[in-house]
Design an enzyme around this catalytic site. Structure first.
Site, PDB file in Angstrom:
ATOM      1  N   ASP A  50      -0.356 -49.075  15.138  1.00  0.00           N
ATOM      2  CA  ASP A  50      -1.652 -49.045  14.457  1.00  0.00           C
ATOM      3  C   ASP A  50      -2.726 -49.497  15.450  1.00  0.00           C
ATOM      4  OD1 ASP A  50      -3.842 -49.188  12.917  1.00  0.00           O
ATOM      5  OD2 ASP A  50      -3.012 -50.575  11.431  1.00  0.00           O
ATOM      6  N   ASP A 475     -17.405  -8.382  49.955  1.00  0.00           N
ATOM      7  CA  ASP A 475     -18.058  -9.679  50.178  1.00  0.00           C
ATOM      8  C   ASP A 475     -18.961 -10.064  49.000  1.00  0.00           C
ATOM      9  OD1 ASP A 475     -18.797 -11.922  51.605  1.00  0.00           O
ATOM     10  OD2 ASP A 475     -19.461 -10.835  53.393  1.00  0.00           O
ATOM     11  N   ASP A 545     -15.507 -18.568  56.709  1.00  0.00           N
ATOM     12  CA  ASP A 545     -16.393 -18.090  57.777  1.00  0.00           C
ATOM     13  C   ASP A 545     -16.271 -18.961  59.021  1.00  0.00           C
ATOM     14  OD1 ASP A 545     -17.389 -15.833  56.712  1.00  0.00           O
ATOM     15  OD2 ASP A 545     -19.298 -16.660  56.053  1.00  0.00           O
TER      16      ASP A 545
HETATM   17  C1  DGJ Z   1     -19.932 -13.289  55.124  1.00  0.00           C
HETATM   18  C2  DGJ Z   1     -18.546 -12.974  55.575  1.00  0.00           C
HETATM   19  O1  DGJ Z   1     -17.677 -14.008  55.305  1.00  0.00           O
HETATM   20  C3  DGJ Z   1     -18.607 -12.624  57.063  1.00  0.00           C
HETATM   21  O2  DGJ Z   1     -17.312 -12.435  57.553  1.00  0.00           O
HETATM   22  C4  DGJ Z   1     -19.441 -11.411  57.235  1.00  0.00           C
HETATM   23  O3  DGJ Z   1     -18.832 -10.319  56.606  1.00  0.00           O
HETATM   24  C5  DGJ Z   1     -20.828 -11.657  56.678  1.00  0.00           C
HETATM   25  N1  DGJ Z   1     -20.776 -12.150  55.333  1.00  0.00           N
HETATM   26  C6  DGJ Z   1     -21.645 -10.400  56.713  1.00  0.00           C
HETATM   27  O4  DGJ Z   1     -22.851 -10.540  56.111  1.00  0.00           O
END
Ligand code: DGJ
Length: 727
Positions: A50, A475, A545
């Site tokens: 409880d 992308d 990237d």
């Molecule tokens: C972001 C991507 O990750 C890159 O490899 C490249 O394709 C650029 N965009 C292009 O604008």
């Protein structure tokens, strides 16, 4: 049978785990998820006390019984469970209380599918489905809970569908995919945070009372937090201990939270983020919450990762390139950025052919008015100034040289400076009369709209049909803001985020079906949409990237917790590296990039003969190890370099006859101490030959005694150890 039902107890069994729930007095309780306990009714662990301020539901004559302190399968809102909940519905009278009770269940052969959403499919695996119906006892809202049991993969999937069976419309304000309750709190929360160009960094912190979590309100799963989390006992390591994973098969907004309650229970929830989430369900309408892949391992995080790797490789990824050998490519982005033309690309193709590369990918800048990233998106028409004679001439030229050809698109975006935007300003996500929020000087197209998708689909199809294009890099370079759709009425604006993702999936389904021979690579400014949802359409995704091999060690380490190497886009780029300015040897760059879908991203026409020879060797090496790397079992042999002076990982073939160990030693040291790496996954009794040496060593020796690394004379030197079982 992987699903057993006995005396109101439903037990889901996989090879190494048991998941259990129990219906009692109309409630659906969770009883257990962990190592195999057969079909013992685990509710013997329940205790009622409880507890003040934890209310008791009507009809139960027990002051110790409160939903607030029980383990539940799918908690509703407002009936005494004050912890995080899965479902919140607003009814026509403004009430928000949902009182869910068990109605019935069905056990079905095979794996359920989710209409319009990516999900694990059965393939060659054994799978069963459990479908449970819950119903609100006062309102006519039903929840169907789906469980997919993949016995051999040690995966249990969850998803659900909310149906308005009433005669009035209701608003769904939250509909999570799953809840997983635990008796204990002594665990760590492990998540993968990051930023653009540094995605999926692993972070482990002990659970504390209250809520700990990650999520995305960015429209996409995001670089910032990945939709994969784990819970692990404090002493769990790579090779030992208990851990649980929760992987969202979805690419939009998400929330994953762990809450430790007053009673020291833990609740893990996962689903679509409820920020700006408001789904109107008219009578008869339903909403499907995306799938979550759960897995449990009692043999540490390495085993958990391998469970996910297999499941994603075999039962998420689809199409021809799920198994087909993917080409080694060269991408012109870091070689030329926007400054290229047909002659330059053909020059790159010729040099690439000389070293054995198999495909040229033309990145951003080939269309519309696109000499930088401020204009042109949406105008998917070849720029004949750069590519005189059009795409066909270029692609034919590349094919004649002996290379395949791939192309970049950013289908979901539009630049204000584009013909498309000038013609259809309402096709972008924005609120009329409001100022705009730009990202990379571009806007997001409203992919919740069929007409917008159809237009882009047709343009993209035209391009793909105009030449022999065998690869698409897809992308998406900004996150969403100003989310409002010109097509939807006010009361449905809370649906836009999710409808966008459904629209995206619809597009991807259609385009991948229309072009089944094209290999699609996902990308979102690198790994901003690196999730199992996208992997259903894109068997590989550009991982980051950041192409610096040393930064990639950490990124690829974090990525490997859920996602298999076959999904990880990874390339060798030039030094000094464009993102960090760091220089490391070609060998190290090659070793790191080979732990992915291998390729190059540099101007090969400017490379020295010496470096080109290294590329030639790397290409051969990757071809030799291709199956081992792409299909082999993956072992992390170190951390991400935070504590250890090397980062090491290992591939082992399924039959354990061959293995490749990769090591990058981070710092060279004067008068260096010895450094050992301890291998994994070998047959203890078998003798392995260490290629390039006289050594024949047993698996037991290599795993327990380890391998003594050579003394390195420079920072970031790579060492590779290839082992083959002796006949
Ligand atoms: C972001 C991507 O990750 C890159 O490899 C490249 O394709 C650029 N965009 C292009 O604008």
């Amino acid at each position: 049978m992987a699903i057993i039902c006995k005396d109101n107890v439903i037990t889901l069994k996989t090879k190494n785990s048991v998941y259990q729930m129990k219906e009692d007095r109309g409630f659906l309780f969770h009883t257990y998820y962990g190592p195999n306990v057969g079909d013992t009714d685990m509710s013997y662990l329940w205790r009622t006390i409880d507890r003040g301020f934890s209310g008791n539901p009507e009809g139960i004559d027990d002051r110790g019984f409160s939903l607030d302190t029980q383990l539940l399968e799918y908690p509703g809102y407002g009936t005494g469970d004050y912890r995080d909940y899965c479902l919140r519905v607003v009814y026509p009278d403004g009430s928000q209380v949902t009182n869910l009770k068990y109605v019935d269940h069905e056990i079905l052969e095979g794996k359920y599918a989710l209409e319009g959403l990516p999900a694990m499919y059965q393939g060659d695996e054994k799978a069963e489905t459990l479908k449970i119906t819950l119903r609100d006892i006062h309102r006519h809202v039903e929840v169907l809970l789906y469980y997919g049991v993949f016995e051999n993969l040690d995966i249990i999937t969850r998803a659900c569908k909310v149906i308005n069976q009433g005669e009035e419309s209701v608003h769904l304000r939250r509909a999570y995919s799953m809840c997983l309750d635990f008796h204990q709190k002594d665990m760590d929360f492990i998540q993968f945070y990051g930023r653009h160009a540094m995605e999926r960094v692993m972070e482990r912190s002990p659970l504390h009372h209250g809520i700990q979590g990650v999520g995305s309100r960015r429209g996409y799963s995001s670089h910032q937090y990945n939709p994969f989390v784990m819970l692990a006992k404090h002493d769990t390591t790579e090779d030992s201990g208990w851990c649980w994973g929760s992987c969202f098969v979805y690419s939009g907004n998400f929330q994953a939270e762990a809450e430790v309650s007053q009673a020291n229970n833990t609740r893990l929830t996962m689903g679509i983020h409820d920020t700006q989430f408001d789904f109107l369900l008219e009578p008869g309408e339903s909403f499907t919450a995306p799938e979550v892949m759960l897995s449990f391992s009692s043999e540490g995080m390495g085993k958990l990762s391998r469970n996910y790797h297999k499941a994603i490789r075999r039962n998420i990824c689809r199409g021809k390139f799920k198994n087909a050998r993917r080409p080694i490519l060269i991408n012109n982005w870091e070689a030329t950025y926007f400054g290229f033309d047909t002659d330059k690309l053909l020059e790159i193709a010729r040099e690439a052919k000389n070293v054995g590369i198999e495909m040229l990918v033309m990145d951003d800048g080939w269309f519309g008015k696109r000499d930088d990233d401020n204009s042109g998106l949406g105008d998917w028409v070849v720029n004949e100034k750069k590519l005189p004679g059009g795409l066909k001439r270029l692609v034919d030229g590349v094919n004649e040289i002996g290379l395949k050809f791939g192309i970049w698109f950013e289908p979901e975006m539009v630049s204000e400076d584009s013909d498309l935007y000038r013609e259809h300003p309402d096709w972008a996500l924005k609120v009329p009369g409001h100022s705009l929020t730009r990202g990379r000087n571009q806007l997001v197209l409203d992919f919740s709209r069929e007409d917008v998708r159809q237009y882009i689909f047709d343009k993209m199809s035209e391009i793909l049909e105009s030449a022999n294009i065998e690869y698409v890099k897809w992308d998406a370079n900004r996150h969403m803001t100003d989310v409002w759709s010109a097509m939807l009425p006010a009361e449905r604006q809370g649906e836009v985020f999710h409808r966008y993702i459904l629209g995206l999936y619809d597009f991807l389904e259609k385009i991948t079906q229309k072009f089944p021979d094209v290999l699609f690579e996902g990308c979102s400014g690198g790994g901003g949409r690196f999730d199992a949802g996208m992997m259903y359409y894109h068997p590989q995704i550009w991982c980051s990237d950041d192409t610096d091999a040393i930064e990639r060690l950490r990124i690829q380490y974090g990525t490997s917790f859920a996602y298999p190497v076959s999904t990880v886009g990874s390339h060798v780029s030039v030094c000094p590296n464009h993102q960090t300015g760091r220089s490391v040897s070609m060998k190290t760059r090659g070793v790191v990039a080979m732990s992915g879908t291998f390729g190059y991203e540099l101007d090969i026409t400017k490379m020295s003969e010496e470096d080109k020879n290294v590329v030639r060797e790397q290409v051969e090496e990757f071809k030799k190890y291709y199956d081992l790397i792409q299909q082999g079992d993956y072992y992390r042999l170190s951390d991400d370099g935070t504590k250890s002076n090397y980062v090491a990982w290992q591939f082992v073939s399924e039959d354990q006859k061959e293995s490749l160990v990769n090591v990058v030693v981070l710092r060279t040291k004067a008068n260096p101490p010895f450094q050992f790496v301890y291998l994994r996954g070998l047959k203890a009794e078998s003798l392995y030959h260490v290629e390039g040496t006289e050594l024949n060593l047993t698996g037991a020796a290599l795993m327990n005694g380890g391998y003594l690394l050579p003394v390195v004379s420079d920072d970031y030197e790579a060492v590779q150890i290839h082992l083959v079982e002796c006949e």
